[in-house]
Design an enzyme around this catalytic site. Structure first.
Site, PDB file in Angstrom:
ATOM      1  N   HIS A 300       0.815  -1.218   0.000  1.00 16.33           N
ATOM      2  CA  HIS A 300       0.000   0.000   0.000  1.00 16.33           C
ATOM      3  C   HIS A 300       0.843   1.260   0.000  1.00 16.33           C
ATOM      4  CE1 HIS A 300      -3.844  -1.782   0.113  1.00 16.33           C
ATOM      5  NE2 HIS A 300      -3.582  -2.508   1.184  1.00 16.33           N
ATOM      6  N   ARG A 407     -14.135  -1.580 -23.605  1.00  6.89           N
ATOM      7  CA  ARG A 407     -14.324  -2.825 -22.843  1.00  6.89           C
ATOM      8  C   ARG A 407     -15.778  -2.872 -22.376  1.00  6.89           C
ATOM      9  NH1 ARG A 407      -8.577  -1.763 -20.708  1.00  6.89           N
ATOM     10  NH2 ARG A 407      -7.438  -3.633 -21.305  1.00  6.89           N
ATOM     11  N   ARG A 443     -15.516  -3.755 -28.340  1.00  4.46           N
ATOM     12  CA  ARG A 443     -15.164  -5.164 -28.156  1.00  4.46           C
ATOM     13  C   ARG A 443     -16.356  -5.872 -27.524  1.00  4.46           C
ATOM     14  NH1 ARG A 443     -10.293  -6.973 -24.354  1.00  4.46           N
ATOM     15  NH2 ARG A 443     -11.764  -6.410 -22.712  1.00  4.46           N
ATOM     16  N   GLU A 537      -4.621 -12.086 -29.025  1.00  3.31           N
ATOM     17  CA  GLU A 537      -4.151 -12.135 -27.637  1.00  3.31           C
ATOM     18  C   GLU A 537      -3.913 -13.571 -27.182  1.00  3.31           C
ATOM     19  OE1 GLU A 537      -7.038 -10.313 -25.016  1.00  3.31           O
ATOM     20  OE2 GLU A 537      -8.717 -11.097 -26.153  1.00  3.31           O
ATOM     21  N   ASN A 560      -1.594  -7.698 -23.085  1.00  2.00           N
ATOM     22  CA  ASN A 560      -1.721  -8.166 -21.692  1.00  2.00           C
ATOM     23  C   ASN A 560      -1.929  -9.683 -21.674  1.00  2.00           C
ATOM     24  OD1 ASN A 560      -1.794  -5.429 -21.228  1.00  2.00           O
ATOM     25  ND2 ASN A 560      -4.004  -5.351 -20.927  1.00  2.00           N
ATOM     26  N   ASP A 561      -2.906 -10.119 -22.445  1.00  2.00           N
ATOM     27  CA  ASP A 561      -3.165 -11.559 -22.474  1.00  2.00           C
ATOM     28  C   ASP A 561      -2.134 -12.295 -23.326  1.00  2.00           C
ATOM     29  OD1 ASP A 561      -5.317 -12.225 -20.762  1.00  2.00           O
ATOM     30  OD2 ASP A 561      -6.641 -11.072 -22.065  1.00  2.00           O
ATOM     31  N   ARG A 571      -1.154 -12.770 -15.428  1.00  2.00           N
ATOM     32  CA  ARG A 571      -0.945 -11.322 -15.536  1.00  2.00           C
ATOM     33  C   ARG A 571      -1.166 -10.582 -14.224  1.00  2.00           C
ATOM     34  NH1 ARG A 571      -5.770  -9.514 -19.615  1.00  2.00           N
ATOM     35  NH2 ARG A 571      -5.783  -7.514 -18.560  1.00  2.00           N
ATOM     36  N   CYS A 608      -3.639  -2.799 -28.296  1.00  2.00           N
ATOM     37  CA  CYS A 608      -4.485  -2.181 -27.273  1.00  2.00           C
ATOM     38  C   CYS A 608      -4.132  -2.671 -25.869  1.00  2.00           C
ATOM     39  CB  CYS A 608      -5.961  -2.408 -27.571  1.00  2.00           C
ATOM     40  SG  CYS A 608      -6.426  -4.141 -27.613  1.00  2.00           S
TER      41      CYS A 608
HETATM   42  C1  PEP Z   1      -5.202  -7.423 -23.551  1.00  2.00           C
HETATM   43  O1  PEP Z   1      -5.352  -8.597 -23.208  1.00  2.00           O
HETATM   44  O2  PEP Z   1      -4.098  -6.921 -23.824  1.00  2.00           O
HETATM   45  C2  PEP Z   1      -6.362  -6.524 -23.634  1.00  2.00           C
HETATM   46  C3  PEP Z   1      -6.251  -5.301 -24.094  1.00  2.00           C
HETATM   47  O3  PEP Z   1      -7.531  -7.010 -23.164  1.00  2.00           O
HETATM   48  P1  PEP Z   1      -7.898  -7.039 -21.623  1.00  2.00           P
HETATM   49  O4  PEP Z   1      -6.790  -6.338 -20.873  1.00  2.00           O
HETATM   50  O5  PEP Z   1      -9.200  -6.344 -21.526  1.00  2.00           O
HETATM   51  O6  PEP Z   1      -7.943  -8.503 -21.357  1.00  2.00           O
HETATM   52 MG    MG Z   2      -7.333  -9.476 -23.130  1.00  2.00          MG
END
Ligand code: PEP
Ligand code: MG
Length: 672
Positions: A300, A407, A443, A537, A560-561, A571, A608
């Site tokens: 924190h 999203r 999306r 992804e 990210n994925d 993640r 993205c």
């Molecule tokens: C990702 O996976 O990079 C992405 C943009 O989708 P989310 O973060 O919503 O899973």
């Molecule tokens: Mg994703």
């Protein structure tokens, strides 16, 4: 008696805030409620005991309620758990340290020789220059004399009331700067109010311990259990318990001062670790930056430092505590380093970097509405990641050239049933209008076993991230997708909407989704042509990009994925998050494959995921052929500014070098 098994779906398990939510629901009922997890069975109304269970995401708890309102209690707890215990941000934006934060300005590099460089972990961006001041904790005197059980209990009750008042004040002060982070002080207040802790302390007082002794021993016993949990995120909550414990001890000792007493000039604060209370109470006019020997970027204290805009380095090791008082240092919150006794040249460079950083930020914001064109004339579209209408308005005002990722799952969360077609239509229409005809990529619902919706019944999954999520879930529930597509296609006439499908792994999924769009389009008879794309992804989709490319209108790479699935690292993992680096050459190769396939088929490709706003990744992504970057609203201005400073030709050379690297560290060591 009533009993049932519940699965905790919160991504970080039953940690501070969801645990607090659970306990607060339990406290509303008269019934005796117990929670069992593994071998342990505890009082559901005790926050400390619930935290000490160490329930992780996907873990099952058995809840037993016994008493007049046992049925109501059971229903309420079941509903609270299935609706996420107050957490609805399935898609937090994890940065390299697992915490959501806007992209920092490009990290200035400050030269330093190895022997005067202390390396820790970056916890909050920015550069601070100044003398150090070490905060040493004064040990609190714990009164040993016993004044009789009733007197001691009265003394303790008064101290707890004062502590509650202090915490309310601290929360209100913090709320003005960082509303989300202020909630941690509510967790502290609940710790003060914990029935199990109270029982322990009372028993110790009955055993002839003074109020202070009883409090100290009980808190420490509980903190030890928590610190020993093998989940680092939950173990970190021991720090909260000790923080609250010390507050009460100080009050009992008549030492009311909560803020640290600092010298009267600006300093860089050094400490073994900082409690959330210490950090929140810091005088921002005096503290330029923070460096701790221990602690992690998810503590924190680190979160609060980011919220306060204080550059911070954590986990720098015991050697920082050995630095002489007033030692001059440069603290770099981007690289997580502390340079001690810098020479004049290093100091000048750091000052220049600091000024440049501030000036850059100012200039970037001033030019946010201008297009992002590289020095050699390549225009890059910079668009925003958003979740609702308010974000859309902010994105437009902050210079977004459209929306690269809406999203839509945020619309579906925190409610008992799916939003109706009309409701969805109104939101998509308002977002389209807020962007004034700029393109908006909607999306389709990306929800899954990791974050269930109460009205979508997904059976328990051992590995929810590998389960029924994204397009898989929607194709298994065609009514849900069909209704969403109707709403999007109807709203398309109010702006420029595009449709994107998440988590596509297989060509068959794309075909099924596309067919549904065509059917819905025929049903509603709309004339508006809507571009259709998919997220890349899942590694399978990247590797098969050449099969998808001729059929789709665009790709958007969800780094990210893609990172999570390529490296097989969760993640949200509190310790692995740092290694789960999207600049790993394996991921760059997949991005390269995707971009090449898209361009061969004459299609465009965006990014993205969070990587798009990482200043080190940005030139590499452009060099790999990415045409569009979709980033969080606060990052729009700095991303555009960075693009304006680049030569695409250099970025291409850099990207080729990156593809040849063997590790993420090697990629990060490259210089453009
Ligand atoms: C990702 O996976 O990079 C992405 C943009 O989708 P989310 O973060 O919503 O899973
Ligand atoms: Mg994703």
């Amino acid at each position: 008696m009533k009993a049932c098994d519940l699965v905790i779906q919160n991504v970080t398990g039953l940690h501070a805030r969801p645990a607090r939510e659970f306990v607060n629901v339990a406290k509303q009922f008269k019934a005796k409620i117990q929670v069992q997890h593994g071998e342990k069975k505890v009082n559901a109304k005790s926050l400390i005991s619930i935290l000490a269970l160490g329930v992780r995401s996907g873990g099952t708890i058995r809840v037993e309620a016994d008493g007049v309102d046992e049925m109501e209690a059971m229903v309420a707890l079941e509903t609270a758990v299935s609706s996420g215990l107050g957490e609805n941000h399935h898609h937090q934006e994890p940065s390299s340290n697992g915490q959501p934060q806007p992209a920092p300005a490009p990290a200035p590099v400050v030269a330093a020789t190895a022997d005067n460089l202390i390396v820790g972990l970056p916890a909050a961006p920015g550069i601070a220059i100044g003398p150090i001041f070490q905060l040493t904790k004064q040990t609190v005197a714990v009164r040993q004399t016993f004044a009789g059980a009733e007197a001691e209990k009265a003394t303790l009750a008064a101290a707890l009331t004062t502590a509650q008042q202090q915490l309310v004040a601290l929360r209100d002060q913090m709320a003005a700067q960082a509303a989300d982070e202020a909630a941690i002080f509510d967790v502290h207040r609940d710790i003060l109010d914990d029935p199990e802790l109270e029982e322990m302390v009372r028993a110790a007082i009955d055993n002839k311990q003074s109020a202070a002794q009883a409090w100290q021993s009980s808190v420490e016993a509980r903190a030890k259990i928590m610190a020993g949990l093998d989940d680092p995120l939950l173990a970190a909550r021991a720090a909260d318990l000790r923080d609250v414990g010390e507050r009460v001890l100080r009050i009992l000792a008549g030492d009311e001062a909560t803020g640290a007493s600092l010298p009267d000039h600006p300093i860089i604060l050094i400490a073994h670790d900082l409690s959330p209370s210490d950090t929140a109470a810091l005088d921002k006019d005096k503290v330029l930056g923070i460096c701790t020997a221990a602690g992690g970027p998810t503590a924190h204290a680190a979160i609060i430092a980011r919220a306060l805009g204080l550059p911070a380095v954590v986990s720098a090791g015991e050697k920082v505590l050995k630095l002489a008082a007033e030692t001059a240092v440069i603290l770099n919150g981007h690289s997580g380093t502390l340079t001690r006794n810098p020479d004049e040249a290093t100091l000048t460079a750091a000052r220049a970097a600091q000024e440049q950083e501030q000036a850059q930020r100012k200039a970037a914001v001033a030019a946010a509405a201008d297009p992002a064109i590289t020095q050699d004339g390549q225009r890059v579209e910079v668009v925003a990641n958003i979740g609702n209408v308010a974000d859309a308005q902010q994105a437009y005002a902050a210079g977004a050239e459209g929306v690269g990722l809406l999203r839509t799952e945020f619309l579906f969360m925190e409610r008992d049933e799916a939003p109706s077609e009309e409701e969805q239509f109104a939101v998509y229409r308002d977002i389209a209008q807020a962007l004034h005809n700029q393109p908006v990529i909607v999306r389709t619902l990306d929800i899954g076993g990791d974050k269930p919706l109460p009205y979508i019944n997904v059976p328990h999954e051992e590995n929810p991230f590998l389960g029924e999520r994204g397009i898989r879930l929607c194709l298994n529930r065609p009514d849900l997708l069909r209704q969403q597509l109707r709403a999007i296609l109807r709203a398309a006439s109010h702006g420029t909407l595009r449709i994107m499908f998440p988590m596509v792994a297989d060509l068959g999924e794309w075909h099924a989704a596309k067919q549904m769009v065509q059917e819905v389009q025929a049903e509603i008879g709309g004339e508006t042509a809507v571009s259709l794309g998919i997220m890349i992804e899942i590694p399978a989709a990247a590797l098969m990009a050449d099969a998808f490319a001729p059929e789709v209108d665009f790709f958007s790479i969800g780094t990210n994925d893609l990172t999570q699935y390529t490296l097989a690292m969760d993640r949200m993992h509190p310790t692995l998050a740092k290694q789960a680096d999207g600049l790993h050459p394996a991921i760059l190769r997949l991005i390269h494959t995707t971009a090449e396939a898209a361009h061969r088929a004459g299609k465009w490709v965006g990014v993205c995921g969070e990587l798009g706003a990482d200043p080190q990744a940005l030139p590499i992504l452009l060099g790999l052929g990415v045409d569009e970057l979709s980033v969080n609203v606060p990052a729009l201005a700095t991303v555009k500014a960075q693009i304006r400073g680049l030569q695409l030709a250099d970025a291409r050379t850099l990207a080729q070098q990156a593809l040849q690297c063997r590790t993420a560290a090697e990629v990060r060591a490259l210089k453009i």
